[in-house]
Design a protein around this motif. Structure first.
Motif, PDB file in Angstrom:
ATOM      1  N   LEU A 128       0.830  -1.208   0.000  1.00 57.81           N
ATOM      2  CA  LEU A 128       0.000   0.000   0.000  1.00 57.81           C
ATOM      3  C   LEU A 128       0.866   1.260   0.000  1.00 57.81           C
ATOM      4  O   LEU A 128       0.558   2.229  -0.698  1.00 57.81           O
ATOM      5  N   ARG A 129       1.949   1.237   0.778  1.00 57.52           N
ATOM      6  CA  ARG A 129       2.856   2.382   0.819  1.00 57.52           C
ATOM      7  C   ARG A 129       3.465   2.607  -0.563  1.00 57.52           C
ATOM      8  O   ARG A 129       3.523   3.736  -1.054  1.00 57.52           O
ATOM      9  N   ARG A 165       2.916   5.946  -2.900  1.00 58.05           N
ATOM     10  CA  ARG A 165       4.044   6.729  -3.433  1.00 58.05           C
ATOM     11  C   ARG A 165       3.988   6.798  -4.955  1.00 58.05           C
ATOM     12  O   ARG A 165       4.283   7.838  -5.548  1.00 58.05           O
ATOM     13  N   LYS A 166       3.626   5.693  -5.579  1.00 59.40           N
ATOM     14  CA  LYS A 166       3.529   5.669  -7.045  1.00 59.40           C
ATOM     15  C   LYS A 166       2.432   6.628  -7.506  1.00 59.40           C
ATOM     16  O   LYS A 166       2.616   7.374  -8.471  1.00 59.40           O
ATOM     17  N   GLU A 187       3.985  13.997 -11.778  1.00 63.35           N
ATOM     18  CA  GLU A 187       4.404  13.942 -13.184  1.00 63.35           C
ATOM     19  C   GLU A 187       3.319  14.527 -14.091  1.00 63.35           C
ATOM     20  O   GLU A 187       3.603  15.308 -15.002  1.00 63.35           O
ATOM     21  N   LYS A 188       2.080  14.183 -13.802  1.00 63.54           N
ATOM     22  CA  LYS A 188       0.967  14.689 -14.606  1.00 63.54           C
ATOM     23  C   LYS A 188       0.848  16.212 -14.447  1.00 63.54           C
ATOM     24  O   LYS A 188       0.614  16.933 -15.426  1.00 63.54           O
TER      25      LYS A 188
END
Length: 110
Positions: A70-71, A75-76, A83-84
């Motif tokens: 989950l962490r 983070r992703k 980034e977007k």
């Protein structure tokens, strides 16, 4: 007579001794059975405790893996969002530059 009386008394004492010895042996046997029973119960309790401990460790390991996963996903997601956002800002800057260029060309044509 005296020897006969002593013989009878000796026989009574011997019978009493034999009875006490049998009673003592029965108590020892009962205590040995109780010790065996308690030992078996303690062994079963140790096995159950070890089993519960192992299950708890597995559960803890699973929850630890899940938290890690989950962490990582969080983070992703945050990284993808940044980034977007960066891409959108770049796109806006390019569009503004294009509009300014086209606006200047348009005002020259007028």
């Amino acid at each position: 007579e005296r020897y006969a009386a002593q013989g009878e008394e000796l026989a009574k004492l011997r019978a009493k001794y034999d009875a006490e010895k049998k009673l003592h042996e029965k108590r020892i046997a009962a205590e040995a059975d109780e010790v065996k029973s308690l030992s078996a119960a303690a062994s079963a309790a140790r096995e159950e405790l070890a089993s519960k401990k192992k299950l708890l460790m597995l559960t803890d390991e699973k929850s630890s893996r899940r938290r890690r996963k989950l962490r990582h996903l969080r983070r992703k997601r945050e990284s993808d969002a940044l980034e977007k956002k960066s891409e959108m800002e770049t796109f806006k800057a390019e569009m503004l530059a294009l509009l300014q260029t086209n606006g200047a060309k348009f005002s020259e044509e007028i």
